[in-house]
Write an enzyme that holds these catalytic residues in place. Sequence first.
Site, PDB file in Angstrom:
ATOM      1  N   ARG A  79      -7.836   0.088   0.265  1.00 55.06           N
ATOM      2  CA  ARG A  79      -8.411  -1.072  -0.420  1.00 55.06           C
ATOM      3  C   ARG A  79      -8.751  -0.760  -1.871  1.00 55.06           C
ATOM      4  O   ARG A  79      -8.745  -1.643  -2.728  1.00 55.06           O
ATOM      5  CB  ARG A  79      -9.622  -1.591   0.361  1.00 55.06           C
ATOM      6  CG  ARG A  79     -10.740  -0.622   0.478  1.00 55.06           C
ATOM      7  CD  ARG A  79     -11.736  -0.987   1.591  1.00 55.06           C
ATOM      8  NE  ARG A  79     -11.214  -0.688   2.924  1.00 55.06           N
ATOM      9  CZ  ARG A  79     -11.880  -0.874   4.062  1.00 55.06           C
ATOM     10  NH1 ARG A  79     -13.090  -1.412   4.034  1.00 55.06           N
ATOM     11  NH2 ARG A  79     -11.351  -0.557   5.228  1.00 55.06           N
ATOM     12  N   ASP A 107       1.466   5.921   5.836  1.00 58.77           N
ATOM     13  CA  ASP A 107       0.499   5.075   5.129  1.00 58.77           C
ATOM     14  C   ASP A 107       1.084   4.459   3.848  1.00 58.77           C
ATOM     15  O   ASP A 107       0.382   3.816   3.079  1.00 58.77           O
ATOM     16  CB  ASP A 107      -0.775   5.880   4.824  1.00 58.77           C
ATOM     17  CG  ASP A 107      -2.031   5.029   4.895  1.00 58.77           C
ATOM     18  OD1 ASP A 107      -1.970   3.945   5.498  1.00 58.77           O
ATOM     19  OD2 ASP A 107      -3.063   5.447   4.330  1.00 58.77           O
ATOM     20  N   LYS A 141       0.856  -1.193   0.000  1.00 55.86           N
ATOM     21  CA  LYS A 141       0.000   0.000   0.000  1.00 55.86           C
ATOM     22  C   LYS A 141       0.885   1.234   0.000  1.00 55.86           C
ATOM     23  O   LYS A 141       1.759   1.388   0.845  1.00 55.86           O
ATOM     24  CB  LYS A 141      -0.923   0.004   1.224  1.00 55.86           C
ATOM     25  CG  LYS A 141      -1.738   1.305   1.377  1.00 55.86           C
ATOM     26  CD  LYS A 141      -2.759   1.232   2.522  1.00 55.86           C
ATOM     27  CE  LYS A 141      -3.388   2.608   2.778  1.00 55.86           C
ATOM     28  NZ  LYS A 141      -4.341   2.603   3.916  1.00 55.86           N
ATOM     29  N   LYS A 158      -9.855  13.119   8.012  1.00 58.33           N
ATOM     30  CA  LYS A 158      -9.487  12.622   9.339  1.00 58.33           C
ATOM     31  C   LYS A 158      -9.441  13.783  10.340  1.00 58.33           C
ATOM     32  O   LYS A 158      -9.330  14.952   9.942  1.00 58.33           O
ATOM     33  CB  LYS A 158      -8.101  11.966   9.273  1.00 58.33           C
ATOM     34  CG  LYS A 158      -8.074  10.612   8.594  1.00 58.33           C
ATOM     35  CD  LYS A 158      -6.679  10.017   8.679  1.00 58.33           C
ATOM     36  CE  LYS A 158      -6.595   8.683   7.953  1.00 58.33           C
ATOM     37  NZ  LYS A 158      -7.382   7.614   8.587  1.00 58.33           N
ATOM     38  N   ASP A 161      -2.278  10.081   3.956  1.00 60.65           N
ATOM     39  CA  ASP A 161      -3.704   9.779   4.038  1.00 60.65           C
ATOM     40  C   ASP A 161      -4.411  10.824   4.892  1.00 60.65           C
ATOM     41  O   ASP A 161      -4.477  10.706   6.107  1.00 60.65           O
ATOM     42  CB  ASP A 161      -3.911   8.372   4.614  1.00 60.65           C
ATOM     43  CG  ASP A 161      -5.390   7.981   4.643  1.00 60.65           C
ATOM     44  OD1 ASP A 161      -6.216   8.732   4.081  1.00 60.65           O
ATOM     45  OD2 ASP A 161      -5.707   6.914   5.220  1.00 60.65           O
TER      46      ASP A 161
END
Length: 495
Positions: free
Chosen positions: A351, A288, A265, A277, A270
């Site tokens: 994902r 990340d 990943k 966030k 992120d």
Amino acid sequence: MLARPLVEAEADALVVGLHAEAKALPTGLAALDRRAEGQLKAVLDAEKFQAKVGQVTHVHTAGRSGAARVIPAPLVIIVGLGEGKDVTLEIVRRAAASGLRRARDLGARTVAVDLLGERLPARQRAHAVVEGAILGTYTFDRYKREKTDKAVEELRVLAPDSRVARDVAEGARSGEVFARATWFARDLVNAPANEAHPAELARVAAEVAKEGRLRLRVYERAECQKMGMGAFLGVAAGSQQPPKFIHLAYTPAGRTRKRVAVIGKGITFDAGGLDLKTAESMLRMKDDMSGAAAVLGIMRALPQLQAPVEVHGIIAATENMPSGSAIRPGDVLRAMNGTTIEVGNTDAEGRLTLADALCYANTRVKPEEIIDLATLTGACVVALGPLCSGLFASDQDLADRLLAAAAQAGERVWQLPLIDEYREHLKSEVADLNNVGPRGGGAITAGLFLKEFAGSTPWAHLDIAGPAFSEKDLALAPKGGTGVAVRTILTYLTT
Ligand code: BES
Ligand code: ZN
Ligand code: ZN
């Protein structure tokens, strides 16, 4: 890698191990003590040194009143190993790490280390000693005006006798490669997101490719579009940084045992996207891309280890940012295999990028196995805490082999179930899949989502969200990026 008695070891510091049950000093140490005129025993007695795991002490062995030094090493560091029957490779790694840190802090440049952990095989002991020593002395001061000038420049492992010298040399070498690959990953994770952006990952990949004679392909946005990577590009849509899809390939010189794809990943930051966030939870999110960093470390090490497997390292690198061009909650994306995905939450971006990376691996590489490494879910951190990765697999045999590799490498991995019935948590009213499910079992839902794109290829997923980054100093890593999974996967690919 010298087969020399301890008394003759020449270095700024000598690191030796001591077992807890030893009533008298063991032969090597006793000889050293005699030559040092009893100074070692005196310090150990005065400090009531019990040789427990983690205990360290040191003795400056200068000759008395200006006389010539009694033994060649002016500093002897003694590390506790606990009971001999309980010694493990992890105890050896940690003892070497604390011994080397002590040597470094006292200004030693050259260090000789005894082959710690008597009852274990010489090769593994040497690997663990060197690996622990290097891992434990990692520092990151790239952005500091004041740099530490204390560093060990030369490390030697002492073989107890010449019959094992070759095993010791080989073990020391692989230990060094494993540890340096881990350092490499740590540096990438610790670099801030304004420097370690997708283009930087691509540049590092090019460097790794050049150095190790690997094949490299970096796809730009337009090429990814042509391949149909709508999920990956959806995540990239909100960022000013151009996305990069990176594919490195290592082929062994001799016979190839199998072909494996390792996907990391690579979210270089992120922010969460429009589902932004909180300040608190965004703080760490330069990490990340820890999966990608691990992949780059692994790919760098494979040629050095002459690994017998063909390995494809794949990274879909992008930021996840909020902006006027960002994907919105409710948007529908189309992945490379045609699957449509409703974006239930823009913060479940990992994902989405991995979905296209999995499709790419399956259609372009056609590997016999796929392993992905990802800081995927906060839920996995809730389940297993900060020191343990979660393992999910479509193939129990692959899972078992990865668990064994992790145990050997000294990294904590715990298998979690892919519960079929939870598949319905990913149902969408408008698309084939939703990218999020209800609150409970978030690490599992994420695993089930990825499984949809792994096809029939045996696949394993390591959720490294907890151990990728440490908020405090650990036995083998200071605060910050840990380079987790590099050693597990290297062990897996080379044994
Ligand atoms: N990168 C995070 C996961 C993460 C969280 C890693 C904490 C390390 C520490 C991931 O992209 C994410 O934001 N996941 C969400 C998923 C949720 C929206 C379903 C999460 O875990 O909260
Ligand atoms: Zn996220
Ligand atoms: Zn993320």
